[in-house]
Design a protein around this motif. Structure first.
Motif, mmCIF file in Angstrom:
data_model
loop_
_atom_site.group_PDB
_atom_site.id
_atom_site.type_symbol
_atom_site.label_atom_id
_atom_site.label_comp_id
_atom_site.label_asym_id
_atom_site.label_seq_id
_atom_site.Cartn_x
_atom_site.Cartn_y
_atom_site.Cartn_z
ATOM 1 N N GLY A 328 -27.891 13.752 36.405
ATOM 2 C CA GLY A 328 -29.024 14.537 36.888
ATOM 3 C C GLY A 328 -30.333 14.143 36.239
ATOM 4 N N ALA A 329 -31.366 14.928 36.549
ATOM 5 C CA ALA A 329 -32.749 14.684 36.097
ATOM 6 C C ALA A 329 -33.189 13.281 36.533
ATOM 7 C CB ALA A 329 -32.895 14.896 34.598
ATOM 8 N N PHE A 330 -34.147 12.673 35.840
ATOM 9 C CA PHE A 330 -34.531 11.303 36.211
ATOM 10 C C PHE A 330 -34.737 10.443 34.964
ATOM 11 C CE2 PHE A 330 -38.240 14.077 37.626
ATOM 12 C CZ PHE A 330 -38.903 14.052 36.420
ATOM 13 N N TYR A 331 -33.741 10.553 34.066
ATOM 14 C CA TYR A 331 -33.818 9.804 32.813
ATOM 15 C C TYR A 331 -32.524 9.045 32.539
ATOM 16 C CZ TYR A 331 -37.502 13.273 32.092
ATOM 17 O OH TYR A 331 -38.603 14.069 32.237
ATOM 18 N N LEU A 332 -32.678 7.880 31.879
ATOM 19 C CA LEU A 332 -31.549 7.176 31.273
ATOM 20 C C LEU A 332 -31.847 7.127 29.785
ATOM 21 C CD1 LEU A 332 -31.154 3.996 33.523
ATOM 22 C CD2 LEU A 332 -29.546 5.886 33.434
ATOM 23 N N PHE A 333 -30.778 7.154 28.976
ATOM 24 C CA PHE A 333 -30.982 7.155 27.521
ATOM 25 C C PHE A 333 -30.049 6.117 26.896
ATOM 26 C CE2 PHE A 333 -30.932 9.488 23.296
ATOM 27 C CZ PHE A 333 -32.301 9.401 23.072
ATOM 28 N N PRO A 334 -30.351 4.813 27.133
ATOM 29 C CA PRO A 334 -29.452 3.776 26.632
ATOM 30 C C PRO A 334 -29.554 3.605 25.121
ATOM 31 C CG PRO A 334 -30.935 2.941 28.346
ATOM 32 C CD PRO A 334 -31.465 4.254 27.896
ATOM 33 N N LYS A 335 -28.531 2.936 24.589
ATOM 34 C CA LYS A 335 -28.540 2.547 23.182
ATOM 35 C C LYS A 335 -29.592 1.466 22.998
ATOM 36 C CE LYS A 335 -24.647 2.301 20.131
ATOM 37 N NZ LYS A 335 -23.260 1.915 19.997
ATOM 38 N N SER A 336 -30.309 1.507 21.901
ATOM 39 C CA SER A 336 -31.294 0.469 21.635
ATOM 40 C C SER A 336 -30.562 -0.819 21.224
ATOM 41 C CB SER A 336 -32.210 0.950 20.495
ATOM 42 O OG SER A 336 -32.910 -0.141 19.980
ATOM 43 N N ALA A 343 -38.810 -0.379 16.580
ATOM 44 C CA ALA A 343 -39.064 -1.834 16.687
ATOM 45 C C ALA A 343 -38.716 -2.302 18.101
ATOM 46 C CB ALA A 343 -38.227 -2.586 15.653
ATOM 47 N N PHE A 344 -37.639 -1.761 18.666
ATOM 48 C CA PHE A 344 -37.235 -2.172 20.018
ATOM 49 C C PHE A 344 -38.301 -1.794 21.060
ATOM 50 C CE2 PHE A 344 -35.476 -0.903 24.118
ATOM 51 C CZ PHE A 344 -35.054 -2.148 24.560
ATOM 52 N N VAL A 345 -38.795 -0.571 20.953
ATOM 53 C CA VAL A 345 -39.785 -0.098 21.926
ATOM 54 C C VAL A 345 -41.073 -0.936 21.835
ATOM 55 C CG1 VAL A 345 -41.323 1.876 22.306
ATOM 56 C CG2 VAL A 345 -38.868 2.215 22.239
ATOM 57 N N GLY A 362 -35.271 13.096 18.432
ATOM 58 C CA GLY A 362 -34.341 13.443 17.347
ATOM 59 C C GLY A 362 -33.048 12.669 17.431
ATOM 60 N N CYS A 363 -33.057 11.496 18.072
ATOM 61 C CA CYS A 363 -31.835 10.715 18.247
ATOM 62 C C CYS A 363 -32.147 9.219 18.148
ATOM 63 C CB CYS A 363 -31.218 11.070 19.605
ATOM 64 S SG CYS A 363 -29.555 10.451 19.817
ATOM 65 N N PRO A 364 -32.378 8.745 16.910
ATOM 66 C CA PRO A 364 -32.717 7.321 16.743
ATOM 67 C C PRO A 364 -31.598 6.422 17.270
ATOM 68 C CG PRO A 364 -32.919 8.524 14.653
ATOM 69 C CD PRO A 364 -32.267 9.455 15.630
ATOM 70 N N GLY A 365 -31.957 5.157 17.508
ATOM 71 C CA GLY A 365 -30.937 4.206 17.967
ATOM 72 C C GLY A 365 -30.789 4.183 19.482
ATOM 73 N N HIS A 366 -31.653 4.908 20.181
ATOM 74 C CA HIS A 366 -31.627 4.940 21.643
ATOM 75 C C HIS A 366 -33.057 4.815 22.155
ATOM 76 C CE1 HIS A 366 -27.837 6.795 20.501
ATOM 77 N NE2 HIS A 366 -27.380 6.434 21.683
ATOM 78 N N PHE A 367 -33.191 4.723 23.461
ATOM 79 C CA PHE A 367 -34.533 4.793 24.048
ATOM 80 C C PHE A 367 -34.449 5.467 25.412
ATOM 81 C CE2 PHE A 367 -32.739 0.869 25.618
ATOM 82 C CZ PHE A 367 -33.279 0.646 26.874
ATOM 83 N N GLU A 390 -32.190 -10.467 25.908
ATOM 84 C CA GLU A 390 -31.892 -11.817 25.394
ATOM 85 C C GLU A 390 -32.685 -12.074 24.103
ATOM 86 O OE1 GLU A 390 -30.740 -13.779 29.714
ATOM 87 O OE2 GLU A 390 -32.709 -14.208 28.845
ATOM 88 N N ASP A 391 -33.910 -11.623 24.118
ATOM 89 C CA ASP A 391 -34.760 -11.757 22.935
ATOM 90 C C ASP A 391 -34.145 -10.996 21.751
ATOM 91 O OD1 ASP A 391 -36.854 -12.107 21.239
ATOM 92 O OD2 ASP A 391 -38.251 -10.787 22.279
ATOM 93 N N CYS A 392 -33.673 -9.775 22.021
ATOM 94 C CA CYS A 392 -33.069 -8.961 20.951
ATOM 95 C C CYS A 392 -31.823 -9.656 20.402
ATOM 96 C CB CYS A 392 -32.697 -7.569 21.461
ATOM 97 S SG CYS A 392 -34.127 -6.580 21.868
ATOM 98 N N ARG A 393 -31.042 -10.235 21.305
ATOM 99 C CA ARG A 393 -29.822 -10.952 20.854
ATOM 100 C C ARG A 393 -30.198 -12.138 19.968
ATOM 101 N NH1 ARG A 393 -27.367 -10.486 26.616
ATOM 102 N NH2 ARG A 393 -26.174 -8.575 26.418
ATOM 103 N N ARG A 394 -31.231 -12.864 20.388
ATOM 104 C CA ARG A 394 -31.690 -14.011 19.595
ATOM 105 C C ARG A 394 -32.118 -13.552 18.210
ATOM 106 N NH1 ARG A 394 -34.010 -16.054 24.150
ATOM 107 N NH2 ARG A 394 -35.947 -14.933 23.785
ATOM 108 N N LEU A 395 -32.871 -12.451 18.189
ATOM 109 C CA LEU A 395 -33.356 -11.910 16.907
ATOM 110 C C LEU A 395 -32.212 -11.587 15.952
ATOM 111 C CD1 LEU A 395 -36.118 -9.240 17.594
ATOM 112 C CD2 LEU A 395 -36.213 -11.107 15.971
ATOM 113 N N GLN A 396 -31.118 -11.108 16.547
ATOM 114 C CA GLN A 396 -29.975 -10.709 15.721
ATOM 115 C C GLN A 396 -28.974 -11.854 15.515
ATOM 116 O OE1 GLN A 396 -29.074 -6.188 16.725
ATOM 117 N NE2 GLN A 396 -29.507 -7.386 18.556
ATOM 118 N N GLY A 397 -29.355 -13.049 16.045
ATOM 119 C CA GLY A 397 -28.494 -14.202 15.898
ATOM 120 C C GLY A 397 -27.211 -14.095 16.699
#
Ligand code: PLP
Length: 398
Positions: A328-336, A343-345, A362-367, A390-397
């Protein structure tokens, strides 16, 4: 001049607004079509035709006194119609006396909290939560107490809740369908919470009000049932808004319903009416009370949002984003994809994607993605979401 308290709160007080402002700047540089602004829960849909028709005919009406002051609770004829409408759809037994018209859900929540809170009373909210709850509770001398949801389902966890309830707990706020997760709370979870509240009320000799904040009640997909809070919780009020259901957020209209089976219901209604007056709302906007009464059967088409949810959810999970599927509503709350959601945002903004960090809720680690935007924006954003992960994956090796 400014109060210290307000000055402190103003600093970085809204990630949502900050991202929205950043989006406005990016649009000036890159053009509106090249910025994917998922920051604000501001419906892009127009109000249904029936709402506009009611508005047109009321504006042209020859009725005199349409724009006058009225009872602080709102127009009796409107409250009667709303009570009949609720009873027909839920089987409850409300009368006009149980309805107080409000300036949207935000106004309604402030009125309820003003009416019930003594200094330092506690109000439990479930994380992730709508960030404004913190301000609303503190506006009236209350203390927000945060109870985390189960991170795998984003349903409230009665085990955590039990540890947060105290003799000072005056209320809990429920929000289903939820902002920011889009999750609809199921009946089992709500019944477990109701059972727990009864045990705690007996233990503490207290009463705990359930405040159900329901702006998204009619935006539900996949035939999901939104359980009636009033049927499950005797001590309950619902705060309803027309901001999302009929896309009227700028008109500031909604209402509070008080559970008729609650002990002391009429005294509480008296408190709500007094609070509407003393907070300076005086009454909800007269014209839009009448519009709403003529358009109680109207709704924006939830299938429009469902189509967007399906595209975004399917495409993002295919790209490797992890996300609880919302009903419901009109939001998604994926894991960062980066552990640090802020930093991700910031990184997402480099790809012209504006989203809000889970930290704001109040829920870090998501966006949060607010997908009340056009299908074109959604379609155009997908390559940017791909490049971003892909950029995030590269950053994390990876
Ligand atoms: N509650 C929640 C969960 C919301 O998401 C919003 C608005 O986004 C509100 C309350 C405020 O709604 P309204 O515009 O009706 O005041």
């Amino acid at each position: 001049m400014l109060a210290k308290n307000i000055a402190n709160k103003m600093n970085g007080s809204s990630w949502i607004r900050d991202m929205f402002e950043q989006g406005e700047k990016l649009k000036q540089i890159y053009g509106t079509d090249n910025v994917y602004d998922f920051s604000l829960g501001n419906p892009d849909l127009e109000p249904p035709e029936g709402v506009k028709k009611a508005l047109r005919s009321l504006v042209d009406s020859k009725l005199s006194g349409m724009h006058k002051y009225m009872s602080n609770a709102g127009l009796m004829s409107v409250r009667e119609k709303i009570a009949v409408h609720i009873n027909a759809t839920t089987g409850l037994d409300l009368r006009a006396e149980h309805i107080v018209m409000s300036c949207g859900a935000a106004g309604g929540l402030n009125v309820v909290l003003k009416a019930i809170l003594d200094p330092c009373d506690e109000v439990v909210i479930f994380a992730p939560y709508f960030p404004e709850y913190m301000h609303y509770i503190e506006n009236h001398g209350g203390v927000p107490v945060i109870s985390p949801c189960d991170p795998t389902t984003f349903l409230p966890d009665p085990g955590y809740l039990e540890k947060r309830l105290s003799p000072r707990t005056k209320a809990i706020i429920l929000n289903t369908p939820n902002n920011p997760t889009g999750v609809v709370y199921d009946e089992r979870t709500l019944i477990d919470i109701a059972d727990l509240l009864k045990v705690k009320e007996r233990q503490y000799g207290s009463r705990i009000l359930v405040i159900s904040d329901e702006p998204y009640a009619s935006i539900v997909f996949d035939n999901t049932e939104v359980p009636s809070i009033m049927k499950i919780f005797e001590n309950s009020v619902t705060v309803t808004s027309c901001s999302k259901s009929i896309a009227l957020p700028g008109e500031r209209i909604g209402w509070i319903s008080v559970n008729p089976s609650m002990e002391g219901a009429s005294l509480l209604v008296g408190g709500l009416i007094f609070s509407t007056r003393s907070l300076g709302f005086v009454n909800a906007p007269a014209l839009f009370q009448r519009v709403v009464a003529e358009a109680l059967e109207e709704n924006v088409d939830p299938n429009i949002y469902k189509e967007r949810r399906d595209i975004l959810y399917n495409q993002l999970t295919r790209l490797g984003y992890e996300c609880v599927k919302p009903q419901g509503a009109f939001y998604l709350f994926p894991k960062s994809p980066l552990e640090d959601d802020i930093a991700f945002v910031r990184r997402a903004a480099d790809y012209n994607i504006l989203v809000v960090p889970g930290t704001a809720f109040g829920c870090p680690g998501h966006f949060r993605i607010a997908y009340c935007v056009s299908l074109t924006t959604i379609d155009n954003s997908l390559p940017a979401f791909k490049a971003l992960i892909e950029d995030c994956r590269r950053l994390q090796g990876i």
